[in-house]
Write an enzyme that holds these catalytic residues in place. Structure first.
Site, mmCIF file in Angstrom:
data_model
loop_
_atom_site.group_PDB
_atom_site.id
_atom_site.type_symbol
_atom_site.label_atom_id
_atom_site.label_comp_id
_atom_site.label_asym_id
_atom_site.label_seq_id
_atom_site.Cartn_x
_atom_site.Cartn_y
_atom_site.Cartn_z
ATOM 1 N N LYS A 122 46.890 56.635 -24.025
ATOM 2 C CA LYS A 122 47.337 57.494 -25.116
ATOM 3 C C LYS A 122 48.716 58.064 -24.796
ATOM 4 O O LYS A 122 49.185 57.985 -23.650
ATOM 5 C CB LYS A 122 46.337 58.629 -25.339
ATOM 6 N N TYR A 139 76.501 75.985 -22.089
ATOM 7 C CA TYR A 139 76.394 77.009 -23.124
ATOM 8 C C TYR A 139 76.063 78.381 -22.541
ATOM 9 O O TYR A 139 75.314 78.498 -21.571
ATOM 10 C CB TYR A 139 75.310 76.622 -24.132
#
Length: 824
Positions: free
Chosen positions: A497, A719
């Site tokens: 999965k 940033y």
């Protein structure tokens, strides 16, 4: 069947001779065929003939006798087995029964080796065996016709399969031998029977099987028992017998055969100066790492021992190539899948690559791009006729030949073909769209000089510098590591999965089908549909079943996990034919599942609806890895036993399963039931921290340096200026960010990458597509590799730094990151 011998084929042994060599008992005798091929894996058999013998290897993790019937149905008529069978169902066969099939194969190979009087170089050590073997092959191929192990076939099985390929045209053999415990080298020595020995570097690898480092060295030196001359570092000379000649090298002992006077590394190359026969020489290699330097010196010694000139060698060493002993599988453009084996192109390597290609699940046709096969020592028309036979055996749809020699012999191929005189011409057609290849499995098999890596780039659908490498051999190793912890009759379900925990779906499922897993498990029906469309035929359980997916379940033969009465009633109303279902029960996870007190009602309902065929009953352990929760886990186990017994009292064939990866390790003795579910452990990570030494992490996330900058005091990074330099610094920008799945929690000094073996701390905030790291004091350049996780930076360490778990780090990786699957 008619058999036409070729002038270059291997020594052909009669079945009667194999009886004699192995001391086998004859279970069935039909015809005294000549044997030219040894096969140990029935899954790789394609169009077998009467000259193939299937050897049913029997080990800790496998029993080849189980595949006798499969091999027979594929045309095999000669067998060596170690378990008796009823022969009436297998007419016209030669069946030999021995005590040990691996030993029998080794005896056959040892006999084969004795028939050839050629110099053979035997290589052992802890590290560098494969690199030395491959470099020696490249350095000697201009004067010798070389036979050597394909890849790293250096084990008790790999060595005999390699030596079997010696033929009458070969003029030198180069074989490596690897061992992991005492008693293994004696037989490898008999098979290789080296005339020249080479001992490479020594490390602590595989020390577990030996009492001491000294014992390990002496065991390895058994390979040289009958060698007159051994190439080695001077410090190991003491391990030779008095009648053996040490062809030694050293950086400190001037009495060595070759005295290394200077090692001067540059930016991308290293100059090595040496004294030989009282004369100074030097050569340059295009590498700077210590391992490559030592391996190059070992190769120099062997070449001088074989009377190669120092001037010729200086030119050859300058052009040595990195050794890539791995097939690479990756997604290509136009919905193609590319198998890149662009490091060599010998006849045996072609067959091995075709065998790997045959194992892959793919709906489209199979296309081979093949260069001239160089330095084969085989008459060209016979060589390409044999190649054509292999292509036909493996049902190749189309051949694209590159090179003047293969183009000359296009009449040998009886399948659709195109030919190009150069790699550049082929790439021009790929880029212009003139070469129409879509929805295909494409094998690139080329000699180094043809630079097939350029073709791989032209076919690529992703060019992001960041890529995830998944080692298929490591996954197979981990599968078997868990397999040996459970009973032989216990089934194995493997979780694929979430894009197989970030590793990719089709490729991982294809491997698991080859490994003969019993079940796959996905989260949603869409994932199962994707696998079915790729050709996966294993049973697939869908863990999160949604009402709107019922049609898909039926259409694609997917098996839903049912966890509520509402679901059960809706599915019963929907299903008009037999539908397999899995019943999930709540035992303490409090996520999904029927309550224990619903069991009786469920049984009654299922009796009235026989169209719902119960395949299994299962539950989830909430804390299998944590000792502090062991009492809770025991309660879950007891609860599940009670529930499952109530189910199986009415439906006795229903499988019961409870254990996950840590559960297999910690609770396998008491709660194995009929099946276990292997998840994160398959990928090389043990949450219980009990199997770490046995498992091999399968994934490495890599990138490269895009740009290097100098920071002055006061300069800020990224940033919001969360990092400000207080001294002059070097920083590197790496093309990976949170859009690739890199956790922002690793920013601002919490995480680091590995650059040239050194940790480079992450500076400032991680951006969407880029991350900056401190490389002050690290010798590196733009374009150098960067390890995000893997090797010196385990994914578990990255998870710890990000204050999360390995599952999240792996499954969060974006699909824009290229996945490359490695097979050694």
């Amino acid at each position: 069947m008619q058999f036409t011998p070729l002038l270059f084929t291997f020594l052909m042994l009669l079945i009667s001779k194999i009886f004699e060599i192995t001391g086998a008992a004859v279970l069935s005798r039909h015809h005294n065929f000549t044997v030219t091929s040894l096969i140990t894996d029935s899954r790789q058999i394609v169009n077998a003939d009467d000259h193939v013998v299937f050897i049913a290897l029997h080990g800790e993790h496998y029993n080849g006798n189980m595949f006798f019937n499969d091999a027979y149905n594929k045309g095999i008529r000669n067998f060596i087995i170690d378990e008796s069978i009823e022969i009436t169902s297998y007419p016209e066969t030669n069946i030999l029964i021995v005590a040990n099939t691996t030993l029998a194969m080794q005896q056959i190979a040892a006999y084969h080796r004795k028939e050839f009087r050629i110099p053979v170089i035997g290589i052992t050590g802890s590290n560098g065996k494969t690199m030395v073997k491959e470099w020696l092959g490249a350095l000697l191929e201009d004067v010798y016709n070389v036979v050597k192990n394909p890849g790293s076939y250096n084990s008790q099985v790999g060595v005999p399969l390699s030596v079997w390929h010696i033929n009458s045209q070969h003029t030198i053999g180069i074989f490596e031998a690897g061992i992991s415990k005492p008693g293994e080298m004696q037989m490898l020595e008999k098979i290789i029977a080296p005339t020249i020995g080479v001992f490479t570097t020594l490390s602590d690898a595989h020390n577990i099987g030996f009492n001491s480092q000294e014992d390990k060295i002496r065991e390895k030196f058994l390979l040289f028992s009958n060698c007159k001359t051994v190439v080695l570092n001077y410090q190991y000379k003491k391990y030779l017998s008095p009648d053996q000649n040490a062809y030694s090298w050293s950086t400190t002992a001037k009495e060595s055969t070759i005295f290394i006077t200077a090692i001067n590394p540059g930016i991308n190359q290293t100059e090595i100066s040496y004294l030989f026969n009282l004369v100074d020489f030097k050569f340059t290699i295009p590498f700077t790492d210590d391992a490559s330097i030592e391996n190059a010196i070992s190769c120099l010694c062997v070449c001088l021992l074989l009377n190669r000139s120092n001037s010729e060698l200086a030119q050859q060493f300058l052009h040595l190539q990195p050794v890539k002993m791995r097939l690479e599988l990756q997604r290509g453009n136009n919905n193609n899948v590319i198998i890149n084996d662009a490091y060599n192109s010998d006849l045996h390597g072609v067959k091995n690559a075709l065998g790997f290609m045959h194992k892959q699940l793919h709906r489209g046709g199979k296309i081979v791009v093949l260069s001239d096969i160089l330095q084969s020592g085989i008459q060209p028309d016979l060589l390409y006729r044999e190649v054509a036979k292999y292509l036909n055996q493996f049902k190749i749809l189309r051949l694209i030949g590159v090179g003047k020699e293969i183009s000359k012999h296009q009449s040998e191929f009886n399948l659709p073909c195109q030919f190009y005189s150069s790699t550049e011409d082929l790439i021009t057609d790929i880029k212009s769209g003139n070469l129409n290849i879509n929805d295909s499995l494409v094998l690139l098999k080329g000699a180094r000089s043809f630079h097939f890596e350029d073709i791989a780039r032209a076919f690529s659908s992703q060019h992001h510098a960041t890529c995830l490498e998944i080692n298929l051999n490591s996954l197979a190793h981990n599968f078997h590591a868990y397999r040996k912890l459970i009973n032989a009759e216990t089934k194995m379900m493997v979780m694929v999965k979430a894009f197989s925990y970030g590793s990719g779906s089709n490729e991982i499922a294809s491997l698991l089908q080859f490994l003969k897993a019993d079940y796959l498990a996905v989260a949603y029906a869409d994932e199962g549909v994707h696998l079915r469309n790729a050709g996966v035929t294993l049973p697939i359980m869908v863990m999160n079943t949604e009402d709107k997916s019922f049609e898909l379940l039926t259409q694609y033969e997917l098996e839903p996990a049912i966890f509520s009465s509402d679901q059960l009633h809706k599915l019963a109303a929907f299903s008009k034919e037999k539908m397999p279902v899995h019943l999930e029960f709540e035992t303490g996870m409090h996520r999904l599942g029927f309550e224990a007190n619903e069991t009786g009602a469920i049984v009654s309902f299922l009796k009235l609806h026989p169209n719902l065929e119960v395949k299994s009953v299962f539950s989830h352990l909430a804390s299998a890895e944590d000792e502090k929760d062991d009492d809770f886990t025991l309660q879950q186990i007891e609860s599940f036993k009670s529930i499952s017994q109530e189910i199986t009292a009415t439906f006795p064939k229903v499988l019961k399963h409870l254990l996950n990866s840590p559960g297999i390790i910690r609770w396998g003795a008491m709660a194995q039931f009929d099946m276990v579910r292997l998840g994160i452990g398959f990928y090389g990570i043990d949450p219980a921290n009990r199997l770490n030494e046995e498992l091999i992490p399968a994934s490495t996330l890599k990138s490269s340096i895009s740009q290097i900058k100098i920071l002055k005091p006061g300069d800020s990074v990224s940033y919001n200026r969360r990092f400000i330099a207080d001294i002059e610094m070097r920083i590197a920008t790496i093309p990976i960010g949170y859009a690739d799945g890199l956790s922002r929690a690793l920013g601002n000094g919490n995480g680091s990458f590995i650059i040239n073996g050194t940790q480079a701390v992450i500076l400032g905030a991680i951006c969407m597509d880029m991350t900056m790291v401190d490389i002050t004091g690290i010798a590196c350049d733009e374009g150098d590799d960067v390890i995000i996780f893997g090797g010196l930076m385990p994914v578990t360490s990255v998870a710890s730094n990000a204050k999360t778990i390995s599952y999240e780090i792996l499954s969060a990786l974006s699909q824009r990151i290229k996945r490359i699957y490695l097979h050694e």
